[in-house]
Structures are given as structure tokens and as C-alpha cells.
Design a protein around this motif. Structure first.
Motif, short mmCIF file in Angstrom:
data_model
loop_
_atom_site.label_atom_id
_atom_site.label_comp_id
_atom_site.label_asym_id
_atom_site.label_seq_id
_atom_site.Cartn_x
_atom_site.Cartn_y
_atom_site.Cartn_z
N CYS A 67 -10.66 4.56 -1.63
CA CYS A 67 -10.37 5.32 -1.07
C CYS A 67 -9.22 5.72 -1.04
N GLY A 68 -8.44 7.63 -0.71
CA GLY A 68 -7.24 7.80 -1.42
C GLY A 68 -5.97 7.88 -2.43
N THR A 69 -5.09 6.83 -2.48
CA THR A 69 -4.37 6.33 -3.48
C THR A 69 -5.03 4.78 -4.09
N SER A 70 -5.57 4.50 -3.33
CA SER A 70 -6.01 3.71 -4.09
C SER A 70 -7.83 3.85 -4.85
N SER A 113 -8.48 -1.65 -2.26
CA SER A 113 -7.57 -1.18 -1.20
C SER A 113 -6.64 -2.16 -0.55
N GLN A 114 -5.23 -1.25 -0.33
CA GLN A 114 -4.39 -1.91 -0.02
C GLN A 114 -4.58 -2.97 1.18
N SER A 115 -4.95 -2.61 2.39
CA SER A 115 -5.11 -2.61 3.18
C SER A 115 -6.16 -3.99 3.29
N THR A 138 -10.02 -0.89 5.11
CA THR A 138 -10.35 0.27 5.62
C THR A 138 -12.08 0.17 5.17
N VAL A 197 3.33 4.83 5.72
CA VAL A 197 1.79 5.50 5.69
C VAL A 197 1.48 5.75 4.51
N ALA A 198 2.28 6.36 3.91
CA ALA A 198 2.48 6.68 2.28
C ALA A 198 2.44 5.91 2.01
N ALA A 199 1.42 5.94 0.74
CA ALA A 199 1.39 4.21 -0.40
C ALA A 199 2.15 4.74 -1.58
N LYS A 248 0.49 12.95 -2.30
CA LYS A 248 1.76 12.77 -1.75
C LYS A 248 2.23 13.56 -0.93
N GLU A 293 0.40 14.88 1.75
CA GLU A 293 0.06 14.61 3.45
C GLU A 293 1.85 13.84 4.40
N VAL A 308 -6.99 3.01 7.47
CA VAL A 308 -8.03 3.51 8.21
C VAL A 308 -9.51 2.47 8.61
O1 M6R Z 1 -5.85 0.10 2.55
P1 M6R Z 1 -6.07 1.38 1.21
O2 M6R Z 1 -6.12 1.07 -0.15
O3 M6R Z 1 -7.61 1.02 0.95
O4 M6R Z 1 -6.39 2.69 1.91
C1 M6R Z 1 -6.91 3.94 1.12
C2 M6R Z 1 -6.23 5.50 1.72
O5 M6R Z 1 -5.94 5.18 3.06
C3 M6R Z 1 -4.65 4.81 1.73
O6 M6R Z 1 -4.74 5.10 0.13
C4 M6R Z 1 -4.33 6.31 1.68
O7 M6R Z 1 -5.03 7.49 0.85
C5 M6R Z 1 -2.24 6.85 1.63
N1 M6R Z 1 -1.79 5.58 2.79
C6 M6R Z 1 -2.44 7.50 1.03
O8 M6R Z 1 -0.68 7.21 0.84
#
Ligand code: M6R
Length: 600
Positions: A294-297, A339-341, A344, A390-392, A477, A480, A597
Motif C-alpha cells: 500500500c501507499g509508499t510501499s 510494509s514498513q510497519s 498494515t 507519518v510520511a515515509a 508525498k 499528503e 494503518v
Molecule cells: O507500513 P506500510 O509500509 O505497510 O504502510 C503503507 C502505507 O500506509 C504507507 O506507505 C503510507 O502510504 C506512507 N506513510 C505515506 O508516506
């Protein structure tokens, strides 16, 4: 890695260590621990979870010298055994960074009779220092440092001696009243002192109750300057940067270095992914990959598609996780979840769907022990360290770092790249952190362009092939954190619709670095200019052609063409940051958004 504190003085150490660790809590961690010498024995206390959990278990600890640590797992699961300090005999060590040759050291020390209890690289360091210890801790630490490869900030306790050292990981010494300090970050000890000395790489500090002496690795004394820190606590938490996002953008040379550390052997042209369960024969059999994120990932995954297809000739589908789980399947594919976190909800659910249909799953994640990493068959950690904005930002470039390596690794096994190409690419990758530093040191043009974008209602980012995912990431970026409507497009697609939106009021950021589609990109830029839009190009530093066609050029260092997107990323991050700052937006916590998220 995460937070280090150390104290040697006349006050009770335990309460100072706990208080100092609490001041680093904002950075995130998964376990904490302290070691105190009570004039007879070394006492060590550690706990998984929060510092208050550790505090609850602490007996009355007496002793005026000690070290403490909050851990954010990189080697080994987040648990009590892997928490720091690690000990060997009377020696206790806390460590930030990565010991790249820890396996080799572990084997050597095991053969000499040392027993390992944790999965960490730090424990090898504790045993190594013990191995060299005769009667002087500085000598032992200096000898041990000569044997290790990698990055470190360490504090070492042995009896009434406290010694610290650093290489590629921050460490500061603090001069207090009635005692002296060591810490990885200024906020940890700001309550106790404003007089600080910053260690440089390969320096060793010996902290006594009456002073701090500094040495190089050959034990030659080094003169240091004391600096008075004027920051308040809020500024100190952000290392003096106005926002966490800006701090994290500036951390990228180091975070990317950590991502690559120990994984690249450029002279041999080999890549090492520690603990990756996929064997060479598994990889040879892979004919399809499906990337879910999702998103940045997701944007990192899209660049992954270009890379796997180009370098390893493997077909790749990239799916938005929330779509995949209801509308797609990937039979026979290796499914990679990014996924960073690692938490998700959409990505987790999509990976579960893929797994239930028999796909092998590989997670690329930052947070060790997160749900996605536990449920996937294989995991590669990006090792960016905690990201608070919050912004990756730094996690995106680290995701890209891992994806480049993985695509090269697959390509080598599938014989789609030869050993010369591999060596060239790996050598270039090793130079990326210093090239990012050069971008960070030359921001004037980026700030100038940001001012122009800040007064617009809409902005477009365009790029072709490898640069297209960075156009998407730039637009994400910008929208957001600055709330400007922004879109990213494959530049060749403009004339199929979006060109109708381009006017003199819509700035266009054209990612136009050198590569196979550069000439086509120039044609797309001409199409845009014909609609009178203001065009800002991101281009190679030595490109003398581009300025003929655009209004502004942001120049970046050159590297292998396919690595340029990683460098362009830093520009789009900074552009978005300065636009948002000009518009006075809430940069670290944009409206309606959350860092992780966990709802679908
Ligand atoms: O933790 P994740 O990489 O799974 O999160 C996915 C997105 O919610 C995340 O990359 C989001 O788009 C960024 N925080 C935006 O900068």
C-alpha cells in the motif's frame, strides 16, 4: 539499535539511566535494559516491552556507574534475551549499529569456548572485548574494534570502568556536575548537562566521575571541543531539525548504509541475505512474482517490477493490497509483501489470501517481529531504524535498497546478469549514501522550486520506466503533507488524457535522468512546455541538454542509470517538505493520516 545511555559519577546510576532512557522513548523501541556495577558485582536487568515494565521489575539497585539501552530489533527477535546489555564475564555492552562480520566472530569465539545465549550481533562484541581484556578496558575495546566490520556506537562497562566508542553511529559525551555521561542522542542527557562533546568515527571515550578522555583506535589521546547545546527538549528530539520528516530525510545516508551493511561483497560480486530461506534452486524455479503493498510501499514495489523484469527477467505483477485480496490471485508466484510497519491490515490480509492459495510469501519490512514478518515464510528487514514522521521517507529508500539487491541476487542466480555487471552495480550501490549526502548539502535549488509549487493548486510529477514509480511517490508525498492536489504519471501517458489539465498554472516536475527513455522524456517535456506549464527537471549533474527545454533544473549526482531513481527520491521528498513548510502545514502529522494503518 536505538538508544544508549551511560553514567559514571557520584549519584545512584540506576535512576539516572532509567530517566535518560525515558527521554528516548519517542524514538520507539521494543525492549530495554540497564547494567550497574554495585562495587562488587555487575547487575543486569532487562525486559521486553516498555521502560515502565523494566522499572517494575527493578529491585533497589545500588551503584554509581552503569549503562542502559532501548532496543529496536535488527538481529534477533524482540525479547528479553536479545535485549541489551549483553554480557561476557564482568563485561556488559550496549550497542547501536550492525556488526557485519558477527557470524565469523561468533564462530571464532565459540571455538574459543564462549557460549552465546542470544541471537544478536552485539553479544559477539561482548565476548570479543572479554577475550582481549587483561586489566584495562580501553586496551580491550581498542583491540576488539580492530576485529569488527560494520557500524557501531557502544558503551562498555567493566567494574568501575566505562568506555564508549563509535563508527557510523552517533554518540555524544556529556560533562555533568558530580558525574559524566555518554548517550546516543542529546535528549537523553539534556536534563543533566548542556556541555557535550561529539565523538567522531573510530574514537574511544573513557568516562570517569571526574572527567572524560578521548583516544583514537591506537589509544593515542585526542583533543576534543566542548559544545554548549542551546536546544530545548523538543528541538533536541529532532536533532535540531524542525520536523521529524526533515530529520529522517537527512538520516538517509546512514539508514541506507545500514540497509546495505554486510549484504554487499562488491569485490566478489556477491550478495548475502542473512537467514533468507529461499535456496538457489527455489529462486531458479521462480517464473512469476506478485508484489503486494500500500501507499509508499506500493511505489517501492512498482520499482521492484521494473527491476525484477529488467535484471532477472521474471514477470512481476504489482497489486494494491486492498484490491488484491478481493479481486486477484497469484497462483504459482512468489508473493512479496512490502510494509514498513509490518502491521498494515490490507497488506496482511492480502498476504494471508496468497498464503491460503499455496503461494510462498516473502516480507520486506522494517519492524522486527511485526505480524507480517511473523506470518510470512521469509523476511528481509530493511533496517532503517524507527521512523516517526507519518510520511515515509528513509524507509522508502531502504525498501528500494533491499529491492535492488534482491533483483540483482535473483538475476545472478538466473544467469541474467553477469559477474562484471554485478560488481559494477554493487560498487555503485555502495556509493549511494555519499551521493545522497551531496544532494542534502545542496538544497538551494530545491527550496527555490518549492516556493513556486507552494502557490499552486495542482502539480504533476512525470517520469518514464524506472523513474515512473518516483513520480508516483513524489505526488503522494506532496499531496499528503502539503494538501496540494498532485498526480504522478508515466510521461508517455500524458497525451492520452492528462495533458488536457496542463496549463501555465500547473507546475510539472519531470524526472528526466539519463537512461534508455531519456530522449522520449525530452519529447514529453516539449509537449508539456507547449502548454506553457512551468517545468522543473530532475536531471544528472552533467546533463547540458536538459536546460534548453525546461524552466528549472535540479541536478543530482550521476550513478548507474537504473539507480538514479533512488537519488531522485531524495529530491521529491525535499521538494514536498519545503512546499509543506511554506504552506505552514502540519508536516509530521498530516490531517486524516496515521503512521500505521491497522484498519481495512
Ligand atoms: O507500513 P506500510 O509500509 O505497510 O504502510 C503503507 C502505507 O500506509 C504507507 O506507505 C503510507 O502510504 C506512507 N506513510 C505515506 O508516506
Amino acid at each position: 539499535m536505538c538508544g544508549i545511555v551511560g553514567y559514571n559519577g557520584r549519584a545512584q546510576a540506576a535512576s539516572i539511566l532509567i530517566d535518560s532512557l525515558k527521554r528516548l522513548e519517542y524514538r520507539g523501541y521494543d525492549s530495554a535494559g540497564i547494567a550497574v556495577f554495585n562495587e562488587k558485582t555487575l547487575e543486569v536487568f532487562k525486559e521486553k516491552g516498555r521502560i515502565v515494565d523494566l522499572e517494575k521489575t527493578l529491585p533497589a539497585v545500588s551503584g554509581t556507574i552503569g549503562i542502559g539501552h532501548t532496543r529496536w530489533a535488527t538481529h534477533g527477535k524482540p525479547n528479553k534475551i536479545n535485549a541489551h546489555p549483553h554480557t561476557s564475564g564482568n563485561i556488559a555492552v550496549v550497542h547501536n549499529g550492525i556488526i557485519e562480520n558477527y557470524q565469523e566472530l561468533r564462530d571464532r569465539l565459540t571455538a574459543s569456548g564462549y557460549t552465546f545465549v542470544s541471537e544478536t550481533d552485539t553479544e559477539a562484541l561482548a565476548h570479543l572485548i572479554n577475550h582481549y581484556y587483561k586489566d584495562n578496558l580501553i586496551d580491550a575495546v581498542a583491540s576488539a574494534l580492530k576485529d569488527i566490520r560494520g557500524s557501531y556506537a557502544i558503551a562498555v562497562l567493566c567494574g568501575s570502568e566505562l568506555v564508549a566508542a563509535r563508527k557510523d553511529s552517533p554518540l555524544v559525551a556529556g560533562i555533568g556536575d558530580g558525574g559524566n555521561f555518554i548517550a546516543s542522542d542529546i535528549p537523553a542527557i539534556l536534563k543533566y548537562t548542556r556541555r557535550m562533546i561529539f565523538l567522531d568515527d573510530l574514537e574511544i571515550a573513557s568516562v570517569t566521575p571526574d572527567g572524560i578522555s578521548f583516544y583514537d583506535v591506537n589509544k593515542k589521546p585526542v583533543e576534543k571541543t566542548v559544545k554548549t547545546i542551546e536546544w530545548d527538549m523538543a528541538a533536541a528530539e529532532k536533532s535540531g531539525y524542525e520536523h521529524f520528516m526533515l530529520k529522517e530525510i537527512h538520516e538517509q545516508p546512514r539508514s541506507l548504509h545500514e540497509t546495505l551493511a554486510g549484504r554487499i561483497m562488491e569485490l566478489e560480486g556477491t550478495i548475502n541475505f542473512e537467514g533468507l530461506g529461499l535456496s538457489e534452486s527455489n529462486i531458479s524455479d521462480i517464473s512469476r512474482i506478485c508484489i503486494i503493498a500500500c501507499g509508499t510501499s506500493f511505489n517501492a514495489g512498482l520499482l521492484g517490477k521494473y527491476l525484477f523484469e529488467y535484471l532477472a527477467k521474471i514477470h512481476v505483477d504489482v497489486e494494491i493490497a486492498s484490491e488484491f485480496r478481493y479481486a486477484h490471485s497469484a497462483p504459482g508466484s512468489l508473493v512479496i509483501g512490502i510494509s514498513q510497519s509490518g502491521e498494515t491490515a490490507d497488506t496482511l490480509a492480502a498476504l494471508r489470501v496468497a498464503k491460503s492459495t499455496g503461494c510462498r510469501t516473502l516480507a520486506i519490512a522494517n519492524i522486527m517481529g511485526s505480524t507480517i514478518t511473523r506470518e510470512s515464510d521469509d523476511v528481509i528487514y530493511i533496517r532503517s531504524g524507527p521512523e516517526i514522521g507519518v510520511a515515509a521517507t528513509k524507509t522508502f529508500t531502504s525498501q528500494l535498497g533491499v529491492i535492488y539487491l534482491l533483483a540483482l541476487y535473483f538475476g545472478k542466480i538466473k544467469w541474467t546478469i553477469n559477474s562484471d555487471q554485478m560488481k559494477r552495480m554493487l560498487t555503485a550501490m555502495k556509493q549511494l549514501p555519499s551521493k545522497i549526502t551531496r544532494i542534502l548539502d545542496n538544497k538551494e535549488m530545491i527550496k527555490k522550486c518549492a516556493e513556486l509549487i507552494a502557490s499552486s493548486n495542482d502539480a504533476y510529477f512525470v517520469g518514464r520506466t524506472f523513474n515512473y514509480p518516483i513520480a508516483l511517490e513524489g505526488a503522494l508525498k506532496l499531496k499528503e503533507i502539503s494538501y496540494i492536489h498532485a498526480e504522478g504519471y508515466a510521461a508517455g501517458e500524458l497525451k492520452h488524457g492528462p495533458l488536457a489539465l496542463i496549463t501555465k498554472n500547473t507546475p510539472v516536475i519531470a524526472i528526466a535522468t539519463k537512461g534508455q527513455t531519456y530522449d522520449k522524456m525530452l519529447n514529453n517535456i516539449k509537449e508539456i512546455k507547449a502548454r506553457e506549464a512551468h517545468v522543473i527537471a530532475i536531471a544528472n549533474e552533467n546533463d547540458s541538454e536538459i536546460e534548453k527545454y525546461v524552466d528549472d533544473v535540479i541536478r543530482i549526482p550521476s550513478t548507474e542509470d537504473i539507480l538514479m531513481p533512488l537519488l531522485s527520491t531524495v529530491v521529491v521528498q525535499l521538494l514536498s517538505y519545503y512546499v509543506a513548510k511554506t504552506r505552514n502545514c502540519s508536516i509530521d502529522q498530516p490531517r486524516n493520516l496515521a503512521k500505521s494503518v491497522t484498519v481495512e
